[in-house]
Design a protein around this motif. Structure first.
Motif, PDB file in Angstrom:
ATOM      1  N   HIS A  69      75.786  70.438  39.754  1.00 27.48           N
ATOM      2  CA  HIS A  69      75.812  69.204  40.550  1.00 27.48           C
ATOM      3  C   HIS A  69      74.680  68.261  40.141  1.00 27.48           C
ATOM      4  O   HIS A  69      74.898  67.047  39.981  1.00 27.48           O
ATOM      5  CB  HIS A  69      75.702  69.559  42.032  1.00 27.48           C
ATOM      6  CG  HIS A  69      75.647  68.364  42.935  1.00 27.48           C
ATOM      7  ND1 HIS A  69      76.725  67.515  43.110  1.00 27.48           N
ATOM      8  CD2 HIS A  69      74.640  67.853  43.697  1.00 27.48           C
ATOM      9  CE1 HIS A  69      76.389  66.545  43.953  1.00 27.48           C
ATOM     10  NE2 HIS A  69      75.133  66.729  44.315  1.00 27.48           N
ATOM     11  N   MET A  70      73.485  68.797  39.954  1.00 31.18           N
ATOM     12  CA  MET A  70      72.352  67.953  39.575  1.00 31.18           C
ATOM     13  C   MET A  70      72.544  67.367  38.177  1.00 31.18           C
ATOM     14  O   MET A  70      72.178  66.212  37.923  1.00 31.18           O
ATOM     15  CB  MET A  70      71.046  68.762  39.656  1.00 31.18           C
ATOM     16  CG  MET A  70      70.644  69.105  41.074  1.00 31.18           C
ATOM     17  SD  MET A  70      69.181  70.164  41.166  1.00 31.18           S
ATOM     18  CE  MET A  70      67.908  69.055  40.607  1.00 31.18           C
ATOM     19  N   SER A  71      73.121  68.156  37.255  1.00 33.84           N
ATOM     20  CA  SER A  71      73.382  67.643  35.913  1.00 33.84           C
ATOM     21  C   SER A  71      74.408  66.519  35.960  1.00 33.84           C
ATOM     22  O   SER A  71      74.262  65.496  35.278  1.00 33.84           O
ATOM     23  CB  SER A  71      73.879  68.771  35.000  1.00 33.84           C
ATOM     24  OG  SER A  71      72.903  69.783  34.874  1.00 33.84           O
ATOM     25  N   TRP A  72      75.436  66.690  36.752  1.00 40.28           N
ATOM     26  CA  TRP A  72      76.458  65.644  36.891  1.00 40.28           C
ATOM     27  C   TRP A  72      75.846  64.377  37.489  1.00 40.28           C
ATOM     28  O   TRP A  72      76.121  63.264  37.027  1.00 40.28           O
ATOM     29  CB  TRP A  72      77.595  66.162  37.769  1.00 40.28           C
ATOM     30  CG  TRP A  72      78.680  65.148  37.994  1.00 40.28           C
ATOM     31  CD1 TRP A  72      79.727  64.857  37.169  1.00 40.28           C
ATOM     32  CD2 TRP A  72      78.801  64.280  39.135  1.00 40.28           C
ATOM     33  NE1 TRP A  72      80.494  63.862  37.720  1.00 40.28           N
ATOM     34  CE2 TRP A  72      79.955  63.482  38.913  1.00 40.28           C
ATOM     35  CE3 TRP A  72      78.064  64.092  40.296  1.00 40.28           C
ATOM     36  CZ2 TRP A  72      80.379  62.526  39.832  1.00 40.28           C
ATOM     37  CZ3 TRP A  72      78.476  63.135  41.213  1.00 40.28           C
ATOM     38  CH2 TRP A  72      79.617  62.361  40.972  1.00 40.28           C
ATOM     39  N   GLU A  73      75.022  64.532  38.529  1.00 43.51           N
ATOM     40  CA  GLU A  73      74.371  63.365  39.132  1.00 43.51           C
ATOM     41  C   GLU A  73      73.460  62.659  38.132  1.00 43.51           C
ATOM     42  O   GLU A  73      73.399  61.428  38.088  1.00 43.51           O
ATOM     43  CB  GLU A  73      73.564  63.800  40.358  1.00 43.51           C
ATOM     44  CG  GLU A  73      74.381  64.070  41.589  1.00 43.51           C
ATOM     45  CD  GLU A  73      73.508  64.282  42.809  1.00 43.51           C
ATOM     46  OE1 GLU A  73      72.303  64.630  42.632  1.00 43.51           O
ATOM     47  OE2 GLU A  73      74.003  64.095  43.933  1.00 43.51           O
ATOM     48  N   PHE A  74      72.758  63.444  37.313  1.00 42.50           N
ATOM     49  CA  PHE A  74      71.865  62.863  36.314  1.00 42.50           C
ATOM     50  C   PHE A  74      72.656  62.035  35.303  1.00 42.50           C
ATOM     51  O   PHE A  74      72.261  60.920  34.943  1.00 42.50           O
ATOM     52  CB  PHE A  74      71.092  63.975  35.604  1.00 42.50           C
ATOM     53  CG  PHE A  74      70.110  63.498  34.574  1.00 42.50           C
ATOM     54  CD1 PHE A  74      68.824  63.144  34.935  1.00 42.50           C
ATOM     55  CD2 PHE A  74      70.470  63.393  33.232  1.00 42.50           C
ATOM     56  CE1 PHE A  74      67.911  62.695  33.993  1.00 42.50           C
ATOM     57  CE2 PHE A  74      69.569  62.956  32.281  1.00 42.50           C
ATOM     58  CZ  PHE A  74      68.282  62.600  32.668  1.00 42.50           C
ATOM     59  N   LEU A  75      73.777  62.562  34.828  1.00 46.04           N
ATOM     60  CA  LEU A  75      74.591  61.837  33.865  1.00 46.04           C
ATOM     61  C   LEU A  75      75.202  60.587  34.490  1.00 46.04           C
ATOM     62  O   LEU A  75      75.286  59.531  33.843  1.00 46.04           O
ATOM     63  CB  LEU A  75      75.695  62.752  33.327  1.00 46.04           C
ATOM     64  CG  LEU A  75      75.229  63.883  32.405  1.00 46.04           C
ATOM     65  CD1 LEU A  75      76.382  64.828  32.098  1.00 46.04           C
ATOM     66  CD2 LEU A  75      74.645  63.326  31.118  1.00 46.04           C
ATOM     67  N   GLU A  76      75.623  60.671  35.743  1.00 38.15           N
ATOM     68  CA  GLU A  76      76.166  59.498  36.418  1.00 38.15           C
ATOM     69  C   GLU A  76      75.105  58.409  36.553  1.00 38.15           C
ATOM     70  O   GLU A  76      75.364  57.219  36.325  1.00 38.15           O
ATOM     71  CB  GLU A  76      76.682  59.895  37.811  1.00 38.15           C
ATOM     72  CG  GLU A  76      77.997  60.660  37.788  1.00 38.15           C
ATOM     73  CD  GLU A  76      79.150  59.801  37.286  1.00 38.15           C
ATOM     74  OE1 GLU A  76      79.332  58.688  37.804  1.00 38.15           O
ATOM     75  OE2 GLU A  76      79.851  60.248  36.350  1.00 38.15           O
ATOM     76  N   GLN A  77      73.895  58.804  36.937  1.00 36.85           N
ATOM     77  CA  GLN A  77      72.807  57.833  37.046  1.00 36.85           C
ATOM     78  C   GLN A  77      72.481  57.236  35.682  1.00 36.85           C
ATOM     79  O   GLN A  77      72.195  56.043  35.565  1.00 36.85           O
ATOM     80  CB  GLN A  77      71.568  58.508  37.639  1.00 36.85           C
ATOM     81  CG  GLN A  77      70.396  57.551  37.839  1.00 36.85           C
ATOM     82  CD  GLN A  77      69.170  58.246  38.376  1.00 36.85           C
ATOM     83  OE1 GLN A  77      69.177  59.445  38.620  1.00 36.85           O
ATOM     84  NE2 GLN A  77      68.089  57.499  38.555  1.00 36.85           N
ATOM     85  N   ASN A  78      72.553  58.073  34.654  1.00 33.28           N
ATOM     86  CA  ASN A  78      72.290  57.597  33.300  1.00 33.28           C
ATOM     87  C   ASN A  78      73.315  56.553  32.868  1.00 33.28           C
ATOM     88  O   ASN A  78      72.985  55.562  32.210  1.00 33.28           O
ATOM     89  CB  ASN A  78      72.315  58.786  32.329  1.00 33.28           C
ATOM     90  CG  ASN A  78      71.256  58.680  31.256  1.00 33.28           C
ATOM     91  OD1 ASN A  78      70.775  57.602  30.947  1.00 33.28           O
ATOM     92  ND2 ASN A  78      70.905  59.802  30.674  1.00 33.28           N
TER      93      ASN A  78
END
Length: 418
Positions: A69-78
């Motif tokens: 979940h945190m990796s997905w959120e990081f990529l979305e923010q990126n």
């Protein structure tokens, strides 16, 4: 009604107070060994797991609960930040077309104090990594004002098909740019460097460093990879380090300053001796404070040596398991608190060289051949031992590494933060 509510709540509150009083009384009556055992069990078995289960750089981080979940959120923010960077340069182009400069990097330039060179190759276009980095540096330089008047941005495009690197093509309209490969060279590039991506990366790095020195008569060069976004305080910290703390000689005669080290490698349990000394010192400081608090709570007149030793080891374990990275973040309060320690090996997202040390690096690089297991960061570290040089790393990090998609190791179709 008020009287009735007080009458009903009174016994409950009294019971809670009595229960707490009895617990304290029981704790006082237990042996010291049992008290310390209970404290240890509660801290490391209950409190830390509850507090740290979602802290990415803690030992208690629960990968299966949070990492995806945190990796997905990081990529979305990126992705969002990449689009914001595109919009930023679109607005600059519309508001002030005079900002656009020639792409000819060989034009004469006034003598800068610091040149920030961004090394870029084409990667996942949707993230617009180089535009994120350049827009952030541009904003921070504007915010910095007169203190950064002699700081220049420089783009170094080392993609083997530079005409296809869309972000670099757009940024060349705003910033001085150099291109290593033209169309003919990209079609018939050197066989060794094209098949050995580690050697190519080293040669690209050396090219950008040499081109910066030949284009600008600068005192310092900051080489930044195109997925390393600067922190807000990067210039205030650099000015403090280079103008105050190391003012007598450039970089304190060091070969380089490293501005980033992976958070997962910042723990105390790592093979850096200076970090162990820091850990012991922190344990002694916190151990003294906790020993005094323990003696005060239990009414002991003096602190016994075994108690101090326990709390020293307790503090060391607490800080390591919680995460040294989070303690380092407290140093961002002021540039004077930033730590400068002997350099660690891994990774080169952002490095600072003096002009003299940059020339030495270019000479050393000409003698080295990179390969799998001996990339440019390892080569730089090996120079320190072989040539009797030294270097430093700045803590906490002055850039954020936002690129989960590596240009060297391309087997990360599902990139993770760890």
């Amino acid at each position: 009604m008020k009287f009735e509510r007080q009458r009903r709540e009174g016994p409950i509150r009294g019971t809670r107070t009595s229960l707490w009083h009895h617990l304290l009384l029981w704790f006082h009556c237990t042996s010291t060994s049992l008290q310390l055992f209970i404290l240890t069990a509660v801290t490391f078995g209950i409190v830390l797991p509850l507090v740290c289960h979602d802290l990415l750089h803690s030992y208690y981080f629960v990968h299966r609960w949070h990492l995806d979940h945190m990796s997905w959120e990081f990529l979305e923010q990126n992705l969002e930040e990449g689009q914001a960077a595109v919009q930023y340069f679109d607005s600059l182009r519309l508001l002030n077309s005079s900002l656009m400069v020639s792409a000819n990097a060989d034009e004469p330039s006034p003598k800068p104090w610091l040149v920030i060179t961004i090394i870029t190759v084409q990667r996942q276009l949707e993230y617009h990594y180089p535009m994120q980095v350049m827009s952030r540096f541009h904003q921070l330089l504007a915010r910095c004002g007169k203190a950064c008047h002699h700081h220049h941005l420089f783009l170094c495009n080392v993609d083997q098909n530079p005409q296809n690197h869309q972000d670099a093509q757009l940024l060349a309209k705003f910033f001085p740019t150099t291109v290593r490969y033209n169309e003919k060279e990209s079609a018939s590039s050197d066989g060794d460097s094209s098949s050995n991506i580690f050697e190519k990366e080293k040669q690209d790095y050396a090219y950008c460093l040499a081109k910066t020195l030949s284009t600008f008569d600068t005192k310092y060069v900051m080489l930044v990879e195109d997925d390393a976004v600067p922190e807000d305080d990067i210039f205030s910290v650099l000015h403090h380090l280079l103008l105050a703390r190391f003012s007598e000689s450039a970089l304190g005669d060091a070969l380089y300053f490293k501005l980033y080290h992976p958070e997962k490698l910042q723990r105390y349990v790592n093979p850096e001796p200076m970090r162990i000394l820091e850990w012991i010192g922190l344990g002694m400081f916190l151990g003294t404070f906790l020993s005094l608090l323990y003696a005060w709570v239990l009414g002991h007149p003096v602190i016994r040596r075994p108690i101090f030793l326990f709390f020293m080891l307790y503090s060391m374990a607490l800080t390591e398991l919680f995460g040294r990275h989070y303690l380092l973040e407290l140093r961002r309060l002021t540039p004077a608190l930033y730590n400068v320690v002997p350099v660690t090996e891994c990774c080169t997202p952002a490095m600072v060289y003096s002009a003299a040390s940059a020339h030495r690096i270019l000479g050393y690089f000409s003698e080295l051949h990179c390969r799998l297991g001996f990339a440019k960061d390892t080569a730089l570290y090996s120079i320190l031992r072989e040539k009797g040089e030294w270097a430093y790393v700045v803590e906490p990090n002055l850039v954020k590494h936002v690129g989960l998609h590596s240009t060297l190791r391309r087997k990360n179709s599902e990139p993770k933060l760890l």
